[in-house]
Write a protein that holds these residues in place. Structure first.
Motif, short mmCIF file in Angstrom:
data_model
loop_
_atom_site.label_atom_id
_atom_site.label_comp_id
_atom_site.label_asym_id
_atom_site.label_seq_id
_atom_site.Cartn_x
_atom_site.Cartn_y
_atom_site.Cartn_z
N ASN A 194 -8.87 13.19 -0.10
CA ASN A 194 -10.29 12.84 -0.22
C ASN A 194 -10.53 11.36 -0.47
O ASN A 194 -11.68 10.92 -0.45
N ARG A 195 -9.47 10.60 -0.70
CA ARG A 195 -9.60 9.18 -1.02
C ARG A 195 -9.92 8.36 0.23
O ARG A 195 -9.36 8.59 1.31
N LYS A 196 -10.81 7.41 0.09
CA LYS A 196 -11.23 6.58 1.22
C LYS A 196 -10.57 5.21 1.23
O LYS A 196 -10.66 4.48 2.23
N THR A 197 -9.91 4.85 0.16
CA THR A 197 -9.30 3.53 0.05
C THR A 197 -7.78 3.65 -0.11
O THR A 197 -7.23 4.74 -0.21
N VAL A 198 -7.12 2.49 -0.14
CA VAL A 198 -5.66 2.45 -0.25
C VAL A 198 -5.18 3.01 -1.59
O VAL A 198 -5.81 2.79 -2.63
N MET A 199 -4.08 3.75 -1.55
CA MET A 199 -3.49 4.30 -2.77
C MET A 199 -3.06 3.19 -3.73
O MET A 199 -2.58 2.14 -3.30
N SER A 200 -3.21 3.46 -5.00
CA SER A 200 -2.70 2.53 -6.02
C SER A 200 -1.23 2.83 -6.26
O SER A 200 -0.71 3.87 -5.84
N ARG A 201 -0.54 1.91 -6.94
CA ARG A 201 0.87 2.14 -7.27
C ARG A 201 1.03 3.38 -8.15
O ARG A 201 2.00 4.14 -8.02
N ARG A 202 0.08 3.57 -9.04
CA ARG A 202 0.12 4.74 -9.92
C ARG A 202 0.08 6.02 -9.09
O ARG A 202 0.83 6.98 -9.37
N GLU A 203 -0.75 6.06 -8.08
CA GLU A 203 -0.87 7.26 -7.25
C GLU A 203 0.39 7.48 -6.40
O GLU A 203 0.81 8.61 -6.19
N ILE A 204 1.00 6.39 -5.95
CA ILE A 204 2.25 6.51 -5.20
C ILE A 204 3.34 7.10 -6.09
O ILE A 204 4.11 7.97 -5.67
N VAL A 205 3.38 6.64 -7.34
CA VAL A 205 4.37 7.15 -8.29
C VAL A 205 4.15 8.65 -8.54
O VAL A 205 5.10 9.44 -8.50
N TRP A 206 2.91 9.03 -8.77
CA TRP A 206 2.62 10.44 -9.05
C TRP A 206 2.87 11.32 -7.82
O TRP A 206 3.32 12.47 -7.95
N LEU A 207 2.60 10.80 -6.63
CA LEU A 207 2.90 11.54 -5.41
C LEU A 207 4.40 11.78 -5.30
O LEU A 207 4.84 12.90 -5.00
N SER A 208 5.17 10.74 -5.56
CA SER A 208 6.64 10.85 -5.49
C SER A 208 7.18 11.80 -6.56
O SER A 208 8.00 12.68 -6.28
N VAL A 209 6.70 11.63 -7.79
CA VAL A 209 7.20 12.45 -8.91
C VAL A 209 6.84 13.91 -8.71
O VAL A 209 7.69 14.81 -8.86
N LEU A 212 -4.74 5.47 3.58
CA LEU A 212 -4.22 5.40 2.21
C LEU A 212 -3.15 4.33 2.03
O LEU A 212 -2.80 3.99 0.90
N PHE A 213 -2.65 3.79 3.13
CA PHE A 213 -1.52 2.86 3.07
C PHE A 213 -1.95 1.45 3.48
O PHE A 213 -2.82 1.27 4.34
N ARG A 214 -1.31 0.46 2.90
CA ARG A 214 -1.68 -0.93 3.13
C ARG A 214 -1.44 -1.37 4.57
O ARG A 214 -2.16 -2.18 5.11
N ASN A 215 -0.39 -0.85 5.17
CA ASN A 215 -0.07 -1.20 6.54
C ASN A 215 0.77 -0.09 7.17
O ASN A 215 1.12 0.90 6.52
N LYS A 216 1.09 -0.26 8.44
CA LYS A 216 1.84 0.75 9.17
C LYS A 216 3.23 0.96 8.57
O LYS A 216 3.72 2.10 8.49
N LYS A 217 3.86 -0.12 8.14
CA LYS A 217 5.20 -0.02 7.56
C LYS A 217 5.18 0.83 6.28
O LYS A 217 6.04 1.71 6.08
N ALA A 218 4.18 0.57 5.42
CA ALA A 218 4.06 1.34 4.19
C ALA A 218 3.78 2.81 4.49
O ALA A 218 4.30 3.71 3.83
N HIS A 219 2.97 3.02 5.51
CA HIS A 219 2.63 4.39 5.93
C HIS A 219 3.89 5.17 6.31
O HIS A 219 4.10 6.31 5.87
N ILE A 220 4.76 4.56 7.08
CA ILE A 220 5.98 5.22 7.54
C ILE A 220 6.99 5.38 6.40
O ILE A 220 7.55 6.46 6.20
#
Length: 336
Positions: free
Chosen positions: A85-100, A126-134
């Motif tokens: 549901n998020r419309k903007t880029v994920m924060s580092r905190r959200e990346i950590v929680w997704l991974s955990v 949700l990702f800053r660029n294509k590389k981050a997305h992959i």
């Protein structure tokens, strides 16, 4: 809890109580984080109701792996749903929680681990660029797959422990590999087995998914079961617009695959090869799949139920507590 009990030399009863207390605390903590992630979304009330179903609360205060399993699945569901549901880029905190949460999901059961497939549909925005997305998506999926394979191989060494509940005369005719070969070579027969299983146990599962408590199988009354299912249905129709129909359809598919895998795994580890129906499946096994299954169905249905933000806490809270308190009251009265 057990560790503290051993160190302090506590009695068996006190040690077991501590273990149950710590397990309940872990469950509450996992669900709390999941709900915190979803605080801006209407679907949080669906998770709230699921977490307070009598069968879920009973598992949370009983020494069982299902408490951890349900808590982790709800945590993962809260994180992933919020990201959808998020419309903007994920924060580092959200990346950590997704991974955990994704890695914790691998330590539940193989069927629920399939929910990690939802990560594959996270949108590019949700990702800053294509590389981050992959890198992030593939990293989570590959790490999860490796973890699942390692844990599954370890688990196969102890898979026969479930057979202690079976008659010794039929144990030799039960085997996962032989059952999988049977399913692949007799697909029509297996489909008929699934149909027979569902038609045989559907009523029992329906009760068990809400309020069948304990090994003595004390169940909530019919009226409370209906009330709980109506609450789940209405809440799933109070929709978040950011949850797309494509993601909703994928949520239903993944949840259905996970449910099917529960049946297949129990067919292979608890039933004789080619048995006419799948025994050993309990309704509570499907509860962790409720969230994404129901939000998916609710999003695709052309019906919307709007509940005001000021009304929702009172409505969902009162209904959940009524079902929970009455079911537990009936349970303890029956035990006495």
């Amino acid at each position: 809890g057990f560790g503290i009990g051993r160190v302090l030399g506590l009695s068996v009863g006190t040690t077991v109580f501590l273990a149950r207390l710590f397990q309940a605390a872990v469950f509450v903590s996992l669900v709390y984080v999941g709900l915190r992630f979803m605080q801006a979304h209407k679907a949080k009330w669906l998770m709230f109701i699921i977490a307070l179903l009598p069968v879920v609360v009973y598992q949370a205060v009983t020494l069982t792996a299902d408490a951890y399993t349900t808590g982790v699945v709800l945590l993962f569901s809260g994180v992933v749903y919020t990201l959808f549901n998020r419309k903007t880029v994920m924060s580092r905190r959200e990346i950590v929680w997704l991974s955990v949460s994704s890695m914790l999901l691998m330590f539940t059961k193989p069927s629920y681990a399939l929910l990690i497939l939802l990560v594959g549909l996270l949108p590019k925005r949700l990702f800053r660029n294509k590389k981050a997305h992959i890198l992030i998506k593939s990293g989570v999926l590959i790490a999860g797959l490796i973890c699942l394979l390692v844990l599954s191989l370890i688990g196969l060494r102890y898979g026969d422990s479930i057979l202690v509940y079976k008659d010794a005369t039929v144990v030799d005719s039960i085997g996962l590999s032989d059952q999988l070969i049977y399913i692949l070579s007799h697909p029509i027969n297996f489909i008929m087995t699934l149909i027979t299983t569902v038609t045989t146990y559907q009523s029992w599962w329906g009760v068990g998914m809400i309020g069948t408590l304990g090994y003595n199988a004390i169940s909530a009354p019919f009226g409370l079961l209906v009330l709980a299912y109506v609450a789940l249905a209405i809440t799933s129709l109070d929709k978040d617009k950011g949850f797309s129909k494509v993601v909703a359809a994928w949520s239903i598919i993944v949840s259905a695959l996970a449910a099917l895998s529960i049946l297949v795994l129990l067919y292979g580890t608890f039933n004789q090869v080619g048995h006419e129906r799948i025994e050993g499946v309990q309704g509570r096994y499907f509860v962790p799949l409720f969230f994404f299954l129901l939000v998916g169905i609710g999003r695709l249905l052309p019906i919307t139920v709007k509940i005001k933000n000021t009304v929702a806490p009172w409505l969902h809270g009162c209904v959940s507590l009524l079902v929970l308190y009455t079911t537990f009251l009936i349970y303890y009265v029956a035990l006495v």
